[in-house]
Every structure is written in C-alpha cells, then in structure tokens.
Design an enzyme around this catalytic site. Structure first.
Site, PDB file in Angstrom:
ATOM      1  N   LYS A 225       0.772  -1.182   0.114  1.00  0.00           N
ATOM      2  CA  LYS A 225       0.112  -0.001  -0.159  1.00  0.00           C
ATOM      3  C   LYS A 225       0.913   1.294   0.038  1.00  0.00           C
ATOM      4  O   LYS A 225       1.655   1.152   0.727  1.00  0.00           O
ATOM      5  CB  LYS A 225      -0.947   0.067   1.339  1.00  0.00           C
ATOM      6  CG  LYS A 225      -2.075   1.261   1.332  1.00  0.00           C
ATOM      7  CD  LYS A 225      -3.057   0.708   0.243  1.00  0.00           C
ATOM      8  CE  LYS A 225      -3.856   1.870  -0.030  1.00  0.00           C
ATOM      9  NZ  LYS A 225      -3.571   2.861  -0.992  1.00  0.00           N
TER      10      LYS A 225
ATOM     11  N   GLN B 188       6.704   4.164   4.232  1.00  0.00           N
ATOM     12  CA  GLN B 188       5.365   3.554   4.159  1.00  0.00           C
ATOM     13  C   GLN B 188       5.312   2.194   4.916  1.00  0.00           C
ATOM     14  O   GLN B 188       4.232   2.076   5.519  1.00  0.00           O
ATOM     15  CB  GLN B 188       5.030   3.303   2.758  1.00  0.00           C
ATOM     16  CG  GLN B 188       3.510   3.570   2.417  1.00  0.00           C
ATOM     17  CD  GLN B 188       2.955   4.820   2.663  1.00  0.00           C
ATOM     18  OE1 GLN B 188       3.391   5.569   1.941  1.00  0.00           O
ATOM     19  NE2 GLN B 188       1.883   4.888   3.233  1.00  0.00           N
TER      20      GLN B 188
ATOM     21  N   LYS C 199       4.863   3.149   8.529  1.00  0.00           N
ATOM     22  CA  LYS C 199       3.711   3.991   8.629  1.00  0.00           C
ATOM     23  C   LYS C 199       2.459   3.263   8.601  1.00  0.00           C
ATOM     24  O   LYS C 199       1.479   3.306   9.607  1.00  0.00           O
ATOM     25  CB  LYS C 199       3.836   5.001   7.744  1.00  0.00           C
ATOM     26  CG  LYS C 199       2.737   6.096   7.894  1.00  0.00           C
ATOM     27  CD  LYS C 199       2.509   7.085   6.483  1.00  0.00           C
ATOM     28  CE  LYS C 199       3.790   7.803   6.303  1.00  0.00           C
ATOM     29  NZ  LYS C 199       3.497   8.504   5.166  1.00  0.00           N
TER      30      LYS C 199
ATOM     31  N   LYS D 119       5.383   1.886  -2.960  1.00  0.00           N
ATOM     32  CA  LYS D 119       5.476   3.378  -3.637  1.00  0.00           C
ATOM     33  C   LYS D 119       5.689   3.090  -5.127  1.00  0.00           C
ATOM     34  O   LYS D 119       6.386   2.083  -5.427  1.00  0.00           O
ATOM     35  CB  LYS D 119       6.517   4.176  -3.002  1.00  0.00           C
ATOM     36  CG  LYS D 119       6.093   5.609  -2.894  1.00  0.00           C
ATOM     37  CD  LYS D 119       4.962   5.723  -2.038  1.00  0.00           C
ATOM     38  CE  LYS D 119       4.589   7.330  -2.037  1.00  0.00           C
ATOM     39  NZ  LYS D 119       3.677   7.759  -1.248  1.00  0.00           N
TER      40      LYS D 119
ATOM     41  N   GLY E 133      -2.831   7.936  -4.540  1.00  0.00           N
ATOM     42  CA  GLY E 133      -2.181   9.331  -5.190  1.00  0.00           C
ATOM     43  C   GLY E 133      -1.000   9.787  -4.386  1.00  0.00           C
ATOM     44  O   GLY E 133      -1.007   9.259  -3.215  1.00  0.00           O
ATOM     45  N   ASP E 134      -0.218  10.893  -4.970  1.00  0.00           N
ATOM     46  CA  ASP E 134       0.909  11.438  -4.149  1.00  0.00           C
ATOM     47  C   ASP E 134       0.740  12.535  -5.089  1.00  0.00           C
ATOM     48  O   ASP E 134       0.019  13.036  -5.503  1.00  0.00           O
ATOM     49  CB  ASP E 134       1.918  10.400  -4.391  1.00  0.00           C
ATOM     50  CG  ASP E 134       3.155  10.904  -3.067  1.00  0.00           C
ATOM     51  OD1 ASP E 134       3.023  10.760  -1.980  1.00  0.00           O
ATOM     52  OD2 ASP E 134       3.867  11.578  -3.328  1.00  0.00           O
TER      53      ASP E 134
ATOM     54  N   THR F 272      -4.395  13.455   5.742  1.00  0.00           N
ATOM     55  CA  THR F 272      -3.201  13.628   5.971  1.00  0.00           C
ATOM     56  C   THR F 272      -3.191  14.665   7.151  1.00  0.00           C
ATOM     57  O   THR F 272      -2.498  14.664   8.175  1.00  0.00           O
ATOM     58  CB  THR F 272      -1.879  13.755   5.013  1.00  0.00           C
ATOM     59  OG1 THR F 272      -2.079  12.562   4.175  1.00  0.00           O
ATOM     60  CG2 THR F 272      -0.626  13.722   5.609  1.00  0.00           C
TER      61      THR F 272
ATOM     62  N   SER G 233      -7.051   5.609   3.587  1.00  0.00           N
ATOM     63  CA  SER G 233      -6.936   4.833   2.231  1.00  0.00           C
ATOM     64  C   SER G 233      -7.360   3.412   2.764  1.00  0.00           C
ATOM     65  O   SER G 233      -7.979   2.684   1.912  1.00  0.00           O
ATOM     66  CB  SER G 233      -5.469   4.984   1.714  1.00  0.00           C
ATOM     67  OG  SER G 233      -5.426   6.063   0.940  1.00  0.00           O
TER      68      SER G 233
END
Length: 447
Positions: free
Chosen positions: A75, A96, A99, A111, A150-151, A194, A367
């Site tokens: 993810k 990630q 996290k 990622k 998304g990013d 976020t 998410s």
C-alpha cells in the site's frame, strides 16, 4: 554501490534510532532482520510511451516498488514528478512500510510513480499517459495484492484516469486504487486525511506534555482554534501581515483551489485580492526563518523530504517553538532531529518532535478505510470516517508512548519523560503496541 541518498538517509535514521534503543539488547534475534528489511521484495520498472497533443511520441520511466507485504497487500501512493527515481521511491516505500503498520490496518508498504510532469499538460495528454502507465502497472496490482493511491502530481483526476484504465485492462471492479471519486468507491475526507490526522496527533502530543489548550495543518488547525501564520509551496511562501489574524478558512479554500489548478502561491496572489491584501509573498524561501514577530508554537513541515534542516531547527527553537510534527515523509534532516532531541538538555526550552511515520499516517489510514468500504460495497458518512481516523491517530500515539517507555527509557538520563523524538522514532520502528515487532520477527524467521 549506486548512490541513493534519500533511501540511504531513511535507512540510516532507522538504524540510528534502533541502536539508541534497548530493542536489540532485549530482543537480539531481531537485529539480523536489519539487512533484510531494507531490501524491497520486488522492484518493477517499465517504459511508458504516450502521445502528446501534437502527435509526438513521448517516453517516461515508470516504477512500482513493492517493499514489504508482511502485514498485508502493498500500500502506498503513485508520484508523477520529474524528480522521481528509484532512490526516492525506495525511501518512500521503506517509510510507508512502518507508517502503515502504525495504523493498525492490515497493509504492507510500497510506492510507485513516473518521472512524468503533469504541469502544463492537457487533460488529453494526462489521460493518455495514465492509460499507458496502467497498461503495465495493472499486471501487478489488485485489491489483495497491491493497492496504489495518489501522491504528488496524482490527484483525483489522475486516479480517475488510472482506475478507468485498470477496469478496462483487467475487466474487474475492485478496490485496486484508493483516492477515487465519491461516486465510484472513494471515501469521504480522504483528501484532508493527512492534515487532519497530523493535527489529531499534535493534539495528543500537547496534552501529553502539558495541559495547555491545543493551538494547532491549516483548515483543521483553524477549526480547532489555532492561528496559521505561514503557508508555503515549492516556489515560496505566504506570511500573514497581521499575525493576530492569520489565515481564515476562506483563505485556505482559496489556496486549495489554486493548488488544485496546479498553480503556485505566487499565481494565486495575483488572482485573489484577499490574499494580496492580507499576506506577503516571499519567493524562493521556506517558512521556518520568516516567523512573524519571531514567535511560533508549532511547526508542521508538510511538503517533501528534508525541508527543515539544522539551521531551520535552531531558528525555530529561538522563536519558542514547542512542537514539531512531520506532515511529510522524512521532512526533517538527521541534523535537525538531533537539534530537537538535544533541546531537552542544551536548548533554551524543550521542543518535542514527532516523526512522519507516526504523525502523518492519517492519509494512508483513510486509504485503508476506503479499502474496507470497497470490500463491504458501502460508503461511510464523513462523520464515521473522521471518527475512525481520530481513533487510529490516538492509538498510534499511545502505542508510540508505550513502546518508548519499554525500549528507550535508558536514554532519559535525567529521569524525566523520555524525549518525544526518541519515543516517536523507536515506537514507529519497533513498537510492540504497534505492529513493528511483528514485522521484524516475521522477517527474522526468514533472514
């Protein structure tokens, strides 16, 4: 060895924190996982060919780093930006992994992205690129395998194009991407998550340290009673002319619309008389050295990696900053973190620091909640999502505190409450209350 500065920095930060803690003295068997955890399970690199509006063939590099699936499907977001390379994506996927574990939701880490710049491109060009990108990526993702989001450079428009292409190539509707539109499987407050989660986390920091009322990331911060004095992007910053007023909710909505249109703050100042009247624009600068009246309580680096360095950290201390929490991944340099850590004994006052692995996990948490809603074929109300996000951030904070007390207590030389930076760092990486020991134990068994 190929130079990968961002990734090497992330690995160094982890190992420094772990070796400061008591983790390996209590669980020496977990140390052998270190060389394993820093190697991605899989790196997928591919060519993306697309056609611009003039009929010219264009080519970009596409990537997906599937870093760790110990706790669930990979993810992590997709980033479209000219600076995208394997070093950046490996660093982001590495961060990630930890996290995601802190959210308590069954998600691994990954990622991806491309060195494609959406700025200045037409909708048709972006759609053609997204379809070309997904032509290859669709072979490697799915609701139970890898779930991108998304990013930077990948917003609702891009996710829409990507999800449409995924459905076309795979002939299936599932929760293979998050950040989708509300009409086709998206979740409420995903865009805000976020920032909201960051503020919830800072709130717990404040109340843990002292009974001070919570002065607080922009809209949620204002809602909770803070005065937001500066906002910045990659080209410069806005500073409130009247520090007694700061930004209003309408100012924040105006700026959000400007950024959604992929314009800079400088462009926004030209198009909004309200912003031009109430704020000064300083090009090419970051906010940390432009504090109104040299007084600030909380600093939230929310843009990209290494945006707050050692000099910035010193300026913040001198301005009275009491709390620094990362809204971005690896927002502070190692040297800046050391300044905050050392402030307990060497600074004019204590500045508490929260690493992004913990403090900015709210985005991926929602998410994860979107994945749950997709699996249930339902959609929760905004209030339900916000309530769950608040619970996740509270549990994340409590787990960080619990883990630090167990593994890092020996570094509190004065017998006072252990430095929050060490708390957050060690908990983010090793938490028993969280799930990181499980990661290390699982990998250690195969190391």
């Amino acid at each position: 060895m190929v130079s990968e500065p961002e990734f090497q920095q992330a690995v160094k930060e982890l190992e420094l924190c772990l070796r400061k803690s008591k983790l390996f003295s209590i669980h020496p068997e977990l140390e052998r996982a270190l060389p394993v955890i820093k190697i991605p399970e899989r790196i997928i690199q591919f060519r993306v060919t697309w056609e611009d509006d003039k009929g010219n063939m264009q080519v970009n590099n596409g990537f997906r780093v599937q870093f760790n699936s110990t706790l669930g499907p990979y993810k992590g977001g997709l980033r479209f930006h000219p600076t995208v390379n394997l070093s950046v994506l490996k660093f982001l996927g590495y961060e990630q992994t930890f996290k995601n574990a802190l959210t308590g939701i069954s998600m691994g880490g990954g990622k991806g992205g491309a060195d494609f710049d959406p700025k200045g491109k037409s909708d048709a060009e972006i759609r053609d690129f997204c379809h070309a990108f997904m032509r290859e990526l669709s072979r490697h993702i799915g609701a139970n395998r890898d779930v991108p989001a998304g990013d930077i450079g990948v917003g609702g428009r891009e996710i829409g194009f990507l999800f449409g292409a995924y459905k076309e190539y795979r002939n299936v509707w599932d929760g293979a991407l998050t950040g989708k539109g509300l009409d086709w499987g998206g979740s409420y407050i995903r865009t805000e998550a976020t920032g909201y989660g960051l503020i919830y986390y800072v709130d717990h920091m404040i109340h843990y340290v002292s009974p001070l009322p919570p002065p607080y990331s922009a809209l949620k911060a204002i809602e909770l009673g803070a005065k937001v004095l500066t906002l910045s992007d990659s080209k410069g910053l806005l500073v409130a002319k009247d520090d007694a007023k700061g930004f209003t909710p309408q100012d924040i909505h105006t700026i959000a619309d400007i950024k959604l249109a992929r314009k800079s703050l400088a462009d926004g100042l030209k198009s909004s008389s309200s912003l031009a009247t109430n704020f000064d624009y300083i090009p090419g600068e970051r906010p940390w050295k432009h504090v109104p009246n040299n007084r600030i309580d909380i600093a939230l680096p929310c843009a990209t990696q290494n945006e707050l360095d050692e000099d910035d950290a010193q300026v913040l201390l001198e301005a009275g900053c009491q709390f620094v929490a990362e809204g971005s991944n690896m927002g502070c340099t190692i040297e800046a973190i050391e300044v905050f850590e050392n402030s307990r004994t060497r600074g004019p006052h204590r500045c508490w620091y929260a690493p992004g692995k913990a403090s900015n996990c709210g985005g991926v948490a929602v998410s994860g909640l979107e994945m749950a809603q997709n699996a249930q074929r339902t959609q929760w109300t905004p209030e339900q999502v916000d309530t769950e996000l608040a619970k996740i951030m509270e549990n994340c904070f409590k787990n960080c505190v619990k883990t630090a007390q167990q593994y890092a207590e020996e570094y509190d030389q004065d017998g006072n409450v252990i430095a929050y930076s060490q708390k957050g760092g060690c908990a983010t990486l090793t938490g028993t209350g969280s799930q990181h020991r499980w990661i290390f134990e699982s990998i250690s068994r195969h190391a």
